[in-house]
Scaffold this motif. Structure first.
Motif, PDB file in Angstrom:
ATOM      1  N   GLN A 274       0.832  -1.203   0.000  1.00  0.00           N
ATOM      2  CA  GLN A 274       0.000   0.000   0.000  1.00  0.00           C
ATOM      3  C   GLN A 274       0.867   1.253   0.000  1.00  0.00           C
ATOM      4  OE1 GLN A 274      -3.599  -0.265  -0.011  1.00  0.00           O
ATOM      5  NE2 GLN A 274      -2.799  -2.248  -0.653  1.00  0.00           N
ATOM      6  N   ALA A 288      -5.884   7.827  -0.192  1.00  0.00           N
ATOM      7  CA  ALA A 288      -5.187   6.983   0.784  1.00  0.00           C
ATOM      8  C   ALA A 288      -5.407   7.532   2.191  1.00  0.00           C
ATOM      9  CB  ALA A 288      -3.698   6.916   0.470  1.00  0.00           C
ATOM     10  N   GLU A 291      -8.724   6.491   3.422  1.00  0.00           N
ATOM     11  CA  GLU A 291      -8.736   5.089   3.846  1.00  0.00           C
ATOM     12  C   GLU A 291      -8.050   4.917   5.207  1.00  0.00           C
ATOM     13  OE1 GLU A 291     -10.270   2.575   3.353  1.00  0.00           O
ATOM     14  OE2 GLU A 291      -9.094   0.729   3.513  1.00  0.00           O
ATOM     15  N   VAL A 345      -5.779   1.317  -0.069  1.00  0.00           N
ATOM     16  CA  VAL A 345      -5.734   2.744  -0.414  1.00  0.00           C
ATOM     17  C   VAL A 345      -6.493   3.048  -1.712  1.00  0.00           C
ATOM     18  CG1 VAL A 345      -3.590   3.203   0.837  1.00  0.00           C
ATOM     19  CG2 VAL A 345      -3.488   2.562  -1.592  1.00  0.00           C
TER      20      VAL A 345
END
Ligand code: HEM
Ligand code: SF4
Lengths: 413, 91
Positions: A274, A288, A291, A345
Protein backbone atom coordinates in the motif's frame (compact mmCIF):
# COMPACT_ATOMS: atom_id res chain seq x y z
CA UNK A 1 -27.42 12.96 39.87
CA UNK A 2 -30.84 11.78 38.69
CA UNK A 3 -31.67 8.12 38.79
CA UNK A 4 -32.80 6.60 35.55
CA UNK A 5 -35.50 4.08 36.34
CA UNK A 6 -35.36 2.40 32.92
CA UNK A 7 -31.74 1.50 33.49
CA UNK A 8 -32.29 0.18 36.97
CA UNK A 9 -35.10 -2.09 35.81
CA UNK A 10 -33.25 -3.28 32.70
CA UNK A 11 -30.04 -4.00 34.53
CA UNK A 12 -31.89 -6.09 37.08
CA UNK A 13 -33.70 -8.15 34.46
CA UNK A 14 -30.88 -8.71 31.99
CA UNK A 15 -27.86 -9.16 34.23
CA UNK A 16 -24.47 -7.59 33.68
CA UNK A 17 -23.69 -5.27 30.83
CA UNK A 18 -20.12 -5.40 29.45
CA UNK A 19 -17.75 -2.55 30.28
CA UNK A 20 -17.09 0.27 27.86
CA UNK A 21 -14.67 1.32 26.40
CA UNK A 22 -13.91 -2.14 25.04
CA UNK A 23 -10.16 -2.53 24.62
CA UNK A 24 -8.58 -3.29 21.29
CA UNK A 25 -6.63 -6.54 21.10
CA UNK A 26 -5.06 -6.15 17.66
CA UNK A 27 -3.21 -2.84 17.22
CA UNK A 28 -4.79 -2.33 13.78
CA UNK A 29 -8.40 -3.36 14.53
CA UNK A 30 -11.23 -1.94 16.64
CA UNK A 31 -12.39 -3.95 19.66
CA UNK A 32 -13.16 -7.52 18.51
CA UNK A 33 -16.52 -7.48 20.34
CA UNK A 34 -17.89 -5.07 17.73
CA UNK A 35 -18.04 -7.83 15.10
CA UNK A 36 -20.49 -9.92 17.10
CA UNK A 37 -22.45 -6.91 18.31
CA UNK A 38 -23.02 -5.65 14.76
CA UNK A 39 -24.33 -9.07 13.78
CA UNK A 40 -26.40 -9.91 16.82
CA UNK A 41 -27.00 -6.93 19.09
CA UNK A 42 -26.38 -3.76 17.09
CA UNK A 43 -27.82 -1.62 19.89
CA UNK A 44 -26.83 -3.11 23.22
CA UNK A 45 -26.26 -2.14 26.82
CA UNK A 46 -22.80 -1.34 28.16
CA UNK A 47 -21.48 0.10 31.41
CA UNK A 48 -19.18 3.15 31.41
CA UNK A 49 -16.44 3.71 34.04
CA UNK A 50 -18.61 5.71 36.45
CA UNK A 51 -21.10 2.83 36.56
CA UNK A 52 -23.83 4.25 34.35
CA UNK A 53 -25.47 2.16 31.66
CA UNK A 54 -25.71 3.29 28.06
CA UNK A 55 -26.70 1.93 24.66
CA UNK A 56 -23.75 1.11 22.40
CA UNK A 57 -24.64 1.50 18.72
CA UNK A 58 -22.36 -0.41 16.35
CA UNK A 59 -23.88 -0.52 12.83
CA UNK A 60 -23.03 2.13 10.24
CA UNK A 61 -26.65 2.76 9.21
CA UNK A 62 -27.86 3.17 12.80
CA UNK A 63 -24.99 5.44 13.86
CA UNK A 64 -25.49 7.63 10.83
CA UNK A 65 -29.24 7.84 11.30
CA UNK A 66 -28.99 8.75 14.98
CA UNK A 67 -26.43 11.47 14.25
CA UNK A 68 -28.99 13.31 12.13
CA UNK A 69 -31.92 12.66 14.46
CA UNK A 70 -33.02 15.84 16.28
CA UNK A 71 -34.15 13.66 19.22
CA UNK A 72 -30.51 12.85 19.92
CA UNK A 73 -28.73 15.47 22.04
CA UNK A 74 -25.05 16.27 22.51
CA UNK A 75 -25.72 18.20 25.75
CA UNK A 76 -22.57 17.81 27.85
CA UNK A 77 -24.43 18.67 31.05
CA UNK A 78 -27.10 15.98 30.87
CA UNK A 79 -26.56 13.69 33.88
CA UNK A 80 -27.02 10.56 31.73
CA UNK A 81 -24.46 11.53 29.10
CA UNK A 82 -22.18 8.47 29.22
CA UNK A 83 -18.61 9.62 29.89
CA UNK A 84 -16.06 7.13 28.61
CA UNK A 85 -13.26 8.38 30.82
CA UNK A 86 -13.44 9.09 34.55
CA UNK A 87 -12.86 12.77 35.33
CA UNK A 88 -12.16 14.56 38.60
CA UNK A 89 -14.59 17.30 39.69
CA UNK A 90 -11.87 19.93 39.08
CA UNK A 91 -11.24 18.68 35.54
CA UNK A 92 -14.98 18.74 35.01
CA UNK A 93 -15.03 22.42 36.03
CA UNK A 94 -12.09 23.13 33.73
CA UNK A 95 -13.88 21.65 30.77
CA UNK A 96 -17.37 22.92 31.60
CA UNK A 97 -16.90 25.95 29.34
CA UNK A 98 -16.02 23.59 26.47
CA UNK A 99 -19.41 21.95 26.86
CA UNK A 100 -21.10 25.29 26.31
CA UNK A 101 -19.38 25.64 22.95
CA UNK A 102 -20.14 23.97 19.61
CA UNK A 103 -19.55 20.34 20.49
CA UNK A 104 -22.07 20.26 23.37
CA UNK A 105 -24.82 22.26 21.68
CA UNK A 106 -28.00 21.13 19.94
CA UNK A 107 -30.03 23.16 17.49
CA UNK A 108 -31.03 25.94 17.45
CA UNK A 109 -27.95 27.03 19.50
CA UNK A 110 -25.38 25.11 17.48
CA UNK A 111 -25.95 26.69 14.07
CA UNK A 112 -25.16 30.32 14.90
CA UNK A 113 -21.92 29.38 16.72
CA UNK A 114 -20.80 27.08 13.97
CA UNK A 115 -21.57 29.69 11.34
CA UNK A 116 -19.32 32.21 13.08
CA UNK A 117 -16.43 29.83 12.48
CA UNK A 118 -16.89 28.07 9.17
CA UNK A 119 -15.48 30.91 7.11
CA UNK A 120 -12.10 30.04 8.66
CA UNK A 121 -12.42 26.35 7.80
CA UNK A 122 -13.33 26.26 4.11
CA UNK A 123 -11.43 24.05 1.72
CA UNK A 124 -9.81 27.18 0.31
CA UNK A 125 -8.58 28.27 3.72
CA UNK A 126 -7.17 24.81 4.32
CA UNK A 127 -5.27 25.06 1.03
CA UNK A 128 -3.88 28.42 2.10
CA UNK A 129 -2.48 26.75 5.22
CA UNK A 130 -0.49 24.28 3.14
CA UNK A 131 2.72 26.33 2.78
CA UNK A 132 2.80 26.81 6.55
CA UNK A 133 2.21 23.12 7.19
CA UNK A 134 4.83 22.15 4.60
CA UNK A 135 7.40 24.43 6.25
CA UNK A 136 6.76 22.91 9.67
CA UNK A 137 6.98 19.37 8.29
CA UNK A 138 10.22 20.17 6.45
CA UNK A 139 11.78 21.56 9.62
CA UNK A 140 10.78 18.46 11.56
CA UNK A 141 12.23 16.14 8.93
CA UNK A 142 15.44 18.21 8.73
CA UNK A 143 15.84 17.74 12.48
CA UNK A 144 15.09 14.02 12.26
CA UNK A 145 17.70 13.51 9.53
CA UNK A 146 20.28 15.51 11.47
CA UNK A 147 19.67 13.65 14.74
CA UNK A 148 20.47 10.18 16.10
CA UNK A 149 18.68 6.98 15.11
CA UNK A 150 16.28 5.55 16.08
CA UNK A 151 13.97 8.50 16.62
CA UNK A 152 10.56 8.70 18.28
CA UNK A 153 8.26 9.95 15.53
CA UNK A 154 5.53 10.97 17.99
CA UNK A 155 7.80 13.57 19.62
CA UNK A 156 9.67 14.48 16.44
CA UNK A 157 6.74 14.85 14.03
CA UNK A 158 3.26 13.78 15.15
CA UNK A 159 2.99 16.31 18.00
CA UNK A 160 4.81 19.38 16.59
CA UNK A 161 2.94 19.47 13.26
CA UNK A 162 -0.61 19.86 14.61
CA UNK A 163 0.70 22.07 17.44
CA UNK A 164 2.23 24.45 14.93
CA UNK A 165 -0.91 24.45 12.80
CA UNK A 166 -3.21 25.21 15.71
CA UNK A 167 -0.98 27.99 17.11
CA UNK A 168 -1.00 29.61 13.68
CA UNK A 169 -4.76 29.20 13.24
CA UNK A 170 -5.69 30.58 16.64
CA UNK A 171 -3.09 33.33 16.56
CA UNK A 172 -1.01 32.14 19.50
CA UNK A 173 2.59 33.25 19.97
CA UNK A 174 4.87 30.68 18.35
CA UNK A 175 6.82 30.11 21.59
CA UNK A 176 3.66 28.79 23.23
CA UNK A 177 3.68 25.82 20.91
CA UNK A 178 5.69 23.85 23.47
CA UNK A 179 3.11 24.44 26.16
CA UNK A 180 0.43 22.91 23.95
CA UNK A 181 2.62 19.90 23.21
CA UNK A 182 3.47 19.38 26.87
CA UNK A 183 -0.07 19.65 28.13
CA UNK A 184 -1.54 17.44 25.42
CA UNK A 185 1.18 14.90 26.04
CA UNK A 186 0.31 14.88 29.75
CA UNK A 187 -3.36 14.34 28.94
CA UNK A 188 -2.53 11.36 26.74
CA UNK A 189 0.06 9.33 28.56
CA UNK A 190 -1.21 6.55 30.76
CA UNK A 191 1.73 6.95 33.12
CA UNK A 192 0.52 10.42 34.10
CA UNK A 193 -1.47 10.52 37.36
CA UNK A 194 -4.98 11.98 37.63
CA UNK A 195 -3.58 14.84 39.74
CA UNK A 196 -0.94 15.72 37.17
CA UNK A 197 -3.55 15.57 34.47
CA UNK A 198 -5.80 17.87 36.44
CA UNK A 199 -2.92 20.27 36.97
CA UNK A 200 -2.11 20.49 33.26
CA UNK A 201 -5.77 20.97 32.42
CA UNK A 202 -5.89 23.86 34.91
CA UNK A 203 -2.70 25.33 33.42
CA UNK A 204 -4.12 25.12 29.93
CA UNK A 205 -7.36 26.72 31.06
CA UNK A 206 -5.43 29.60 32.65
CA UNK A 207 -3.26 30.01 29.54
CA UNK A 208 -6.23 30.11 27.17
CA UNK A 209 -8.00 32.59 29.45
CA UNK A 210 -4.99 34.95 29.20
CA UNK A 211 -4.88 34.45 25.42
CA UNK A 212 -8.55 35.30 24.96
CA UNK A 213 -8.23 38.33 27.27
CA UNK A 214 -5.37 39.59 25.10
CA UNK A 215 -7.43 39.14 21.91
CA UNK A 216 -10.34 40.97 23.50
CA UNK A 217 -8.08 43.89 24.33
CA UNK A 218 -6.49 43.91 20.89
CA UNK A 219 -8.13 41.71 18.22
CA UNK A 220 -5.50 40.45 15.77
CA UNK A 221 -6.01 39.05 12.27
CA UNK A 222 -6.50 35.41 13.18
CA UNK A 223 -9.40 33.14 14.08
CA UNK A 224 -9.73 34.28 17.70
CA UNK A 225 -9.24 37.93 16.80
CA UNK A 226 -11.90 37.74 14.09
CA UNK A 227 -14.23 35.97 16.48
CA UNK A 228 -13.85 38.76 19.02
CA UNK A 229 -14.67 41.36 16.35
CA UNK A 230 -17.67 39.39 15.00
CA UNK A 231 -18.87 38.89 18.53
CA UNK A 232 -18.93 42.65 19.12
CA UNK A 233 -21.24 43.03 16.12
CA UNK A 234 -23.46 40.03 16.93
CA UNK A 235 -22.92 39.08 20.58
CA UNK A 236 -23.14 35.30 21.02
CA UNK A 237 -20.33 34.52 23.44
CA UNK A 238 -19.39 35.82 26.83
CA UNK A 239 -15.72 35.65 27.87
CA UNK A 240 -16.03 32.16 29.37
CA UNK A 241 -17.67 30.81 26.24
CA UNK A 242 -14.88 32.23 24.10
CA UNK A 243 -12.37 30.53 26.37
CA UNK A 244 -14.33 27.28 26.06
CA UNK A 245 -14.41 27.51 22.30
CA UNK A 246 -10.68 28.25 22.11
CA UNK A 247 -10.01 25.25 24.39
CA UNK A 248 -12.17 23.06 22.19
CA UNK A 249 -10.31 24.12 19.05
CA UNK A 250 -6.98 23.54 20.78
CA UNK A 251 -7.85 20.08 22.02
CA UNK A 252 -10.13 18.69 19.29
CA UNK A 253 -7.68 19.27 16.49
CA UNK A 254 -4.54 18.25 18.28
CA UNK A 255 -4.65 14.79 19.77
CA UNK A 256 -6.74 13.46 16.90
CA UNK A 257 -4.37 14.68 14.19
CA UNK A 258 -1.28 13.62 16.15
CA UNK A 259 -2.73 10.12 16.55
CA UNK A 260 -3.55 9.86 12.87
CA UNK A 261 0.00 10.86 11.93
CA UNK A 262 1.68 8.19 14.05
CA UNK A 263 -0.89 5.47 13.29
CA UNK A 264 -0.89 6.33 9.59
CA UNK A 265 2.89 5.99 9.39
CA UNK A 266 2.77 2.66 11.27
CA UNK A 267 -0.08 1.46 9.04
CA UNK A 268 1.75 2.28 5.82
CA UNK A 269 5.06 0.80 7.04
CA UNK A 270 3.31 -2.45 7.94
CA UNK A 271 1.60 -2.58 4.53
CA UNK A 272 4.51 -2.05 2.10
CA UNK A 273 2.37 -2.81 -0.96
CA UNK A 274 0.00 0.00 0.00
CA UNK A 275 2.90 2.32 0.77
CA UNK A 276 4.31 1.56 -2.70
CA UNK A 277 1.03 2.67 -4.27
CA UNK A 278 1.12 6.10 -2.64
CA UNK A 279 4.83 6.70 -3.13
CA UNK A 280 4.50 5.69 -6.78
CA UNK A 281 1.53 7.95 -7.47
CA UNK A 282 1.32 11.25 -5.58
CA UNK A 283 -2.27 11.72 -6.81
CA UNK A 284 -3.30 8.62 -4.85
CA UNK A 285 -2.47 10.27 -1.52
CA UNK A 286 -5.82 12.06 -1.10
CA UNK A 287 -7.88 8.88 -1.10
CA UNK A 288 -5.19 6.98 0.78
CA UNK A 289 -5.65 9.47 3.63
CA UNK A 290 -9.42 8.80 3.57
CA UNK A 291 -8.74 5.09 3.85
CA UNK A 292 -6.30 5.57 6.74
CA UNK A 293 -8.90 7.74 8.50
CA UNK A 294 -11.49 4.97 8.08
CA UNK A 295 -9.13 2.15 9.01
CA UNK A 296 -7.90 3.68 12.26
CA UNK A 297 -10.95 5.80 13.21
CA UNK A 298 -9.13 7.37 16.14
CA UNK A 299 -12.32 8.76 17.73
CA UNK A 300 -13.78 5.39 18.68
CA UNK A 301 -17.18 6.43 20.04
CA UNK A 302 -18.94 9.59 21.16
CA UNK A 303 -21.65 10.10 23.75
CA UNK A 304 -25.18 11.37 23.19
CA UNK A 305 -28.48 11.32 25.06
CA UNK A 306 -31.93 10.49 23.66
CA UNK A 307 -34.50 13.22 24.33
CA UNK A 308 -37.46 11.07 23.25
CA UNK A 309 -38.18 7.37 22.79
CA UNK A 310 -36.43 6.10 19.66
CA UNK A 311 -36.74 2.75 17.92
CA UNK A 312 -33.38 1.65 16.62
CA UNK A 313 -31.69 -1.67 15.90
CA UNK A 314 -34.59 -3.67 17.32
CA UNK A 315 -34.73 -1.93 20.71
CA UNK A 316 -36.56 1.05 22.14
CA UNK A 317 -34.18 3.63 23.49
CA UNK A 318 -36.08 5.61 26.14
CA UNK A 319 -36.04 9.36 26.55
CA UNK A 320 -33.13 10.16 28.85
CA UNK A 321 -31.08 7.07 27.96
CA UNK A 322 -27.41 7.56 27.19
CA UNK A 323 -26.05 6.52 23.79
CA UNK A 324 -22.54 5.68 22.63
CA UNK A 325 -22.22 5.89 18.88
CA UNK A 326 -19.22 3.93 17.67
CA UNK A 327 -17.54 5.42 14.63
CA UNK A 328 -14.84 2.75 14.80
CA UNK A 329 -17.40 -0.03 14.57
CA UNK A 330 -19.41 1.77 11.87
CA UNK A 331 -16.28 2.20 9.77
CA UNK A 332 -15.59 -1.53 9.91
CA UNK A 333 -19.17 -2.51 9.08
CA UNK A 334 -18.79 -4.95 6.20
CA UNK A 335 -22.30 -4.10 4.92
CA UNK A 336 -20.83 -0.75 3.89
CA UNK A 337 -17.09 -1.43 3.59
CA UNK A 338 -16.48 -4.91 2.14
CA UNK A 339 -13.28 -6.48 3.54
CA UNK A 340 -13.22 -3.66 6.08
CA UNK A 341 -10.25 -5.26 7.86
CA UNK A 342 -8.07 -4.73 4.78
CA UNK A 343 -6.21 -1.45 4.42
CA UNK A 344 -6.89 -0.69 0.75
CA UNK A 345 -5.73 2.74 -0.41
CA UNK A 346 -7.69 2.20 -3.64
CA UNK A 347 -10.99 1.80 -1.77
CA UNK A 348 -12.00 5.34 -2.68
CA UNK A 349 -14.51 5.65 0.15
CA UNK A 350 -15.23 9.15 1.41
CA UNK A 351 -18.40 8.23 3.33
CA UNK A 352 -16.55 6.91 6.39
CA UNK A 353 -17.42 8.46 9.74
CA UNK A 354 -13.94 9.16 11.11
CA UNK A 355 -14.99 12.83 11.29
CA UNK A 356 -18.48 12.02 12.56
CA UNK A 357 -21.71 12.92 10.77
CA UNK A 358 -24.58 15.33 11.26
CA UNK A 359 -24.26 18.92 12.46
CA UNK A 360 -21.16 18.23 14.58
CA UNK A 361 -19.15 16.70 11.76
CA UNK A 362 -15.57 17.82 12.25
CA UNK A 363 -15.08 21.48 11.40
CA UNK A 364 -11.32 20.98 11.00
CA UNK A 365 -11.50 18.02 8.63
CA UNK A 366 -10.01 19.78 5.64
CA UNK A 367 -7.12 21.10 7.72
CA UNK A 368 -6.56 17.59 9.05
CA UNK A 369 -6.56 16.16 5.51
CA UNK A 370 -4.01 18.75 4.42
CA UNK A 371 -1.74 17.98 7.38
CA UNK A 372 -1.92 14.23 6.86
CA UNK A 373 -1.28 14.40 3.13
CA UNK A 374 1.72 16.67 3.54
CA UNK A 375 3.21 14.66 6.40
CA UNK A 376 2.94 11.26 4.67
CA UNK A 377 4.11 12.54 1.30
CA UNK A 378 7.08 14.45 2.69
CA UNK A 379 8.17 11.78 5.14
CA UNK A 380 8.22 8.86 2.70
CA UNK A 381 9.77 10.96 -0.08
CA UNK A 382 12.58 12.34 2.03
CA UNK A 383 13.28 9.19 4.08
CA UNK A 384 12.53 6.36 1.63
CA UNK A 385 14.24 3.73 3.81
CA UNK A 386 12.05 4.48 6.84
CA UNK A 387 11.16 1.45 8.97
CA UNK A 388 9.98 0.57 12.48
CA UNK A 389 12.82 0.25 14.96
CA UNK A 390 10.84 -2.14 17.19
CA UNK A 391 8.27 -4.90 16.71
CA UNK A 392 4.81 -3.50 15.98
CA UNK A 393 3.10 -5.64 18.63
CA UNK A 394 5.33 -4.32 21.39
CA UNK A 395 4.62 -0.64 20.67
CA UNK A 396 2.69 1.38 23.29
CA UNK A 397 -0.70 1.63 21.58
CA UNK A 398 -3.38 3.37 23.66
CA UNK A 399 -5.65 0.35 23.49
CA UNK A 400 -8.07 1.36 26.22
CA UNK A 401 -8.32 5.02 25.32
CA UNK A 402 -11.36 6.45 23.57
CA UNK A 403 -9.00 8.39 21.32
CA UNK A 404 -6.79 5.76 19.84
CA UNK A 405 -3.12 6.44 19.27
CA UNK A 406 0.49 5.67 20.08
CA UNK A 407 2.56 6.97 22.99
CA UNK A 408 5.80 6.41 21.09
CA UNK A 409 6.76 5.36 17.56
CA UNK A 410 10.46 4.46 17.27
CA UNK A 411 11.65 4.47 13.64
CA UNK A 412 14.97 4.22 11.87
CA UNK A 413 16.22 4.23 8.26
CA UNK B 1 -37.92 4.85 7.43
CA UNK B 2 -37.87 7.93 9.65
CA UNK B 3 -36.14 10.85 7.96
CA UNK B 4 -35.69 8.83 4.79
CA UNK B 5 -32.67 8.40 2.60
CA UNK B 6 -32.69 11.03 -0.13
CA UNK B 7 -30.30 9.01 -2.25
CA UNK B 8 -32.81 6.19 -2.43
CA UNK B 9 -35.32 8.29 -4.37
CA UNK B 10 -35.90 6.78 -7.80
CA UNK B 11 -38.45 9.22 -9.24
CA UNK B 12 -38.02 10.06 -12.91
CA UNK B 13 -37.75 13.79 -12.13
CA UNK B 14 -35.57 14.67 -9.19
CA UNK B 15 -34.32 18.04 -8.14
CA UNK B 16 -31.30 19.11 -6.16
CA UNK B 17 -32.38 21.26 -3.23
CA UNK B 18 -29.71 23.37 -1.56
CA UNK B 19 -30.66 24.77 1.87
CA UNK B 20 -27.88 27.17 2.75
CA UNK B 21 -29.43 27.74 6.15
CA UNK B 22 -28.64 24.15 7.11
CA UNK B 23 -25.07 24.15 5.78
CA UNK B 24 -22.42 23.61 8.48
CA UNK B 25 -19.49 24.17 6.13
CA UNK B 26 -17.96 20.73 6.37
CA UNK B 27 -16.93 21.10 2.73
CA UNK B 28 -17.68 17.51 1.72
CA UNK B 29 -19.56 18.71 -1.36
CA UNK B 30 -16.68 20.91 -2.57
CA UNK B 31 -14.14 18.20 -1.90
CA UNK B 32 -16.04 15.47 -3.74
CA UNK B 33 -17.67 17.46 -6.57
CA UNK B 34 -15.67 20.66 -7.06
CA UNK B 35 -17.11 21.47 -10.49
CA UNK B 36 -20.61 21.71 -9.03
CA UNK B 37 -20.10 23.18 -5.55
CA UNK B 38 -18.10 25.96 -3.99
CA UNK B 39 -18.00 27.71 -0.61
CA UNK B 40 -18.56 31.41 -0.07
CA UNK B 41 -16.29 33.54 2.11
CA UNK B 42 -18.62 32.92 5.05
CA UNK B 43 -18.15 29.18 4.63
CA UNK B 44 -21.54 28.19 3.25
CA UNK B 45 -22.21 26.10 0.16
CA UNK B 46 -22.59 27.73 -3.26
CA UNK B 47 -23.89 26.14 -6.43
CA UNK B 48 -21.49 26.94 -9.25
CA UNK B 49 -23.88 26.47 -12.12
CA UNK B 50 -27.41 25.52 -13.09
CA UNK B 51 -29.12 23.44 -14.28
CA UNK B 52 -27.79 20.44 -12.36
CA UNK B 53 -27.80 16.88 -13.56
CA UNK B 54 -28.92 15.24 -10.31
CA UNK B 55 -26.76 12.18 -11.05
CA UNK B 56 -23.75 14.45 -10.76
CA UNK B 57 -24.89 15.64 -7.35
CA UNK B 58 -25.66 12.21 -5.88
CA UNK B 59 -22.27 11.61 -4.22
CA UNK B 60 -22.27 15.03 -2.58
CA UNK B 61 -25.86 14.61 -1.41
CA UNK B 62 -24.91 11.34 0.24
CA UNK B 63 -21.82 12.82 1.88
CA UNK B 64 -23.41 16.06 3.10
CA UNK B 65 -23.72 15.60 6.87
CA UNK B 66 -26.22 18.36 7.61
CA UNK B 67 -29.13 17.83 5.24
CA UNK B 68 -28.24 21.01 3.37
CA UNK B 69 -28.15 19.05 0.10
CA UNK B 70 -31.16 16.94 -0.79
CA UNK B 71 -32.70 15.30 -3.81
CA UNK B 72 -36.44 15.91 -3.98
CA UNK B 73 -38.98 14.46 -6.35
CA UNK B 74 -41.31 16.19 -8.69
CA UNK B 75 -39.84 19.64 -9.25
CA UNK B 76 -37.65 20.82 -12.04
CA UNK B 77 -34.37 22.66 -11.69
CA UNK B 78 -32.30 23.19 -8.56
CA UNK B 79 -33.73 25.19 -5.72
CA UNK B 80 -31.37 27.27 -3.64
CA UNK B 81 -32.85 28.33 -0.34
CA UNK B 82 -30.99 31.12 1.42
CA UNK B 83 -33.30 31.21 4.43
CA UNK B 84 -31.62 30.93 7.78
CA UNK B 85 -33.04 27.76 9.23
CA UNK B 86 -31.78 28.14 12.75
CA UNK B 87 -34.69 30.19 14.03
CA UNK B 88 -36.95 27.23 13.31
CA UNK B 89 -34.53 24.69 14.66
CA UNK B 90 -32.84 21.98 12.71
CA UNK B 91 -34.31 18.63 11.84
C1 HEM C 1 -7.59 13.45 11.97
C2 HEM C 1 -7.96 14.46 12.70
C3 HEM C 1 -9.33 14.65 13.28
C4 HEM C 1 -10.31 13.72 13.60
C5 HEM C 1 -10.26 12.21 13.43
C6 HEM C 1 -11.44 14.47 14.12
C7 HEM C 1 -12.63 13.89 14.51
C8 HEM C 1 -13.75 14.59 14.89
C9 HEM C 1 -15.04 14.01 15.17
C10 HEM C 1 -15.37 12.51 15.12
C11 HEM C 1 -15.90 15.02 15.49
C12 HEM C 1 -17.40 14.88 15.80
C13 HEM C 1 -17.70 15.13 17.25
C14 HEM C 1 -19.16 14.85 17.59
O1 HEM C 1 -19.95 14.39 16.76
O2 HEM C 1 -19.51 15.07 18.76
C15 HEM C 1 -15.14 16.24 15.43
C16 HEM C 1 -15.64 17.49 15.73
C17 HEM C 1 -14.86 18.63 15.82
N1 HEM C 1 -13.54 18.76 15.42
FE1 HEM C 1 -12.38 17.31 14.68
N2 HEM C 1 -11.12 15.80 14.13
C18 HEM C 1 -9.86 15.97 13.62
C19 HEM C 1 -9.19 17.16 13.43
C20 HEM C 1 -9.66 18.40 13.80
C21 HEM C 1 -8.96 19.65 13.62
C22 HEM C 1 -7.62 19.81 12.90
C23 HEM C 1 -9.73 20.63 14.21
C24 HEM C 1 -9.52 22.12 14.34
C25 HEM C 1 -8.52 22.78 13.99
C26 HEM C 1 -10.91 19.98 14.74
C27 HEM C 1 -11.92 20.62 15.42
C28 HEM C 1 -13.16 20.06 15.68
C29 HEM C 1 -14.27 20.79 16.29
C30 HEM C 1 -14.24 22.23 16.73
C31 HEM C 1 -15.34 19.89 16.37
C32 HEM C 1 -16.74 20.17 16.91
C33 HEM C 1 -17.63 20.57 15.77
C34 HEM C 1 -19.08 20.79 16.15
O3 HEM C 1 -19.51 20.32 17.22
O4 HEM C 1 -19.79 21.45 15.38
N3 HEM C 1 -10.83 18.63 14.47
N4 HEM C 1 -13.83 15.95 15.05
S1 SF4 D 1 -21.39 19.07 2.38
FE1 SF4 D 1 -23.32 19.96 3.11
S2 SF4 D 1 -22.82 20.94 5.04
FE2 SF4 D 1 -20.89 20.53 3.99
S3 SF4 D 1 -20.42 22.42 2.89
FE3 SF4 D 1 -21.51 21.11 1.48
S4 SF4 D 1 -23.66 21.67 1.75
FE4 SF4 D 1 -22.59 22.51 3.49
Amino acid sequence: MTVNSTYAADAASTGEAPDFPMPRTCPFAPAPEYVGLRAEAPVSRVRVPDGQLAWLVTRYADVRRLLTDPRVSANRFHPNLPLTEPVTPQTRRNIAAVGRSLIGLDQPEHGPQRRMLIGDFTLRRAQEMRPHIQRTVDECIDAILAGPKPVDLVAALALPVPASMITKLLGMPYEDRDLIVRSADAQLRRTVSAEQRQQTSSELRAYVDRLVTAKEAEPTDDLLGRLVVQNRQTPLFDHDMLVGLAMLLLVAGFETTASMISLGVAGLLENPDQLAVVTGDPAAMGLAVEELLRYFTVVDALPRVATADIEVGGVTVRAGDGLLLSFASANWDTDVFPDAEVLDVHRGARHHMAFGYGIHQCIGQNLARAELEIVFRSLFTRIPGLRLAEELDGLPFRKESNIYGLDRLPVTW
Amino acid sequence: MEGGDPVGAEEPTTTLVVSRGLCIGAGQCVLSTPDLFDQSEDGRVLLRRQPVDTEEARVAVDLCPSGALRLAAGRSGPVVDDQDATAKGWG
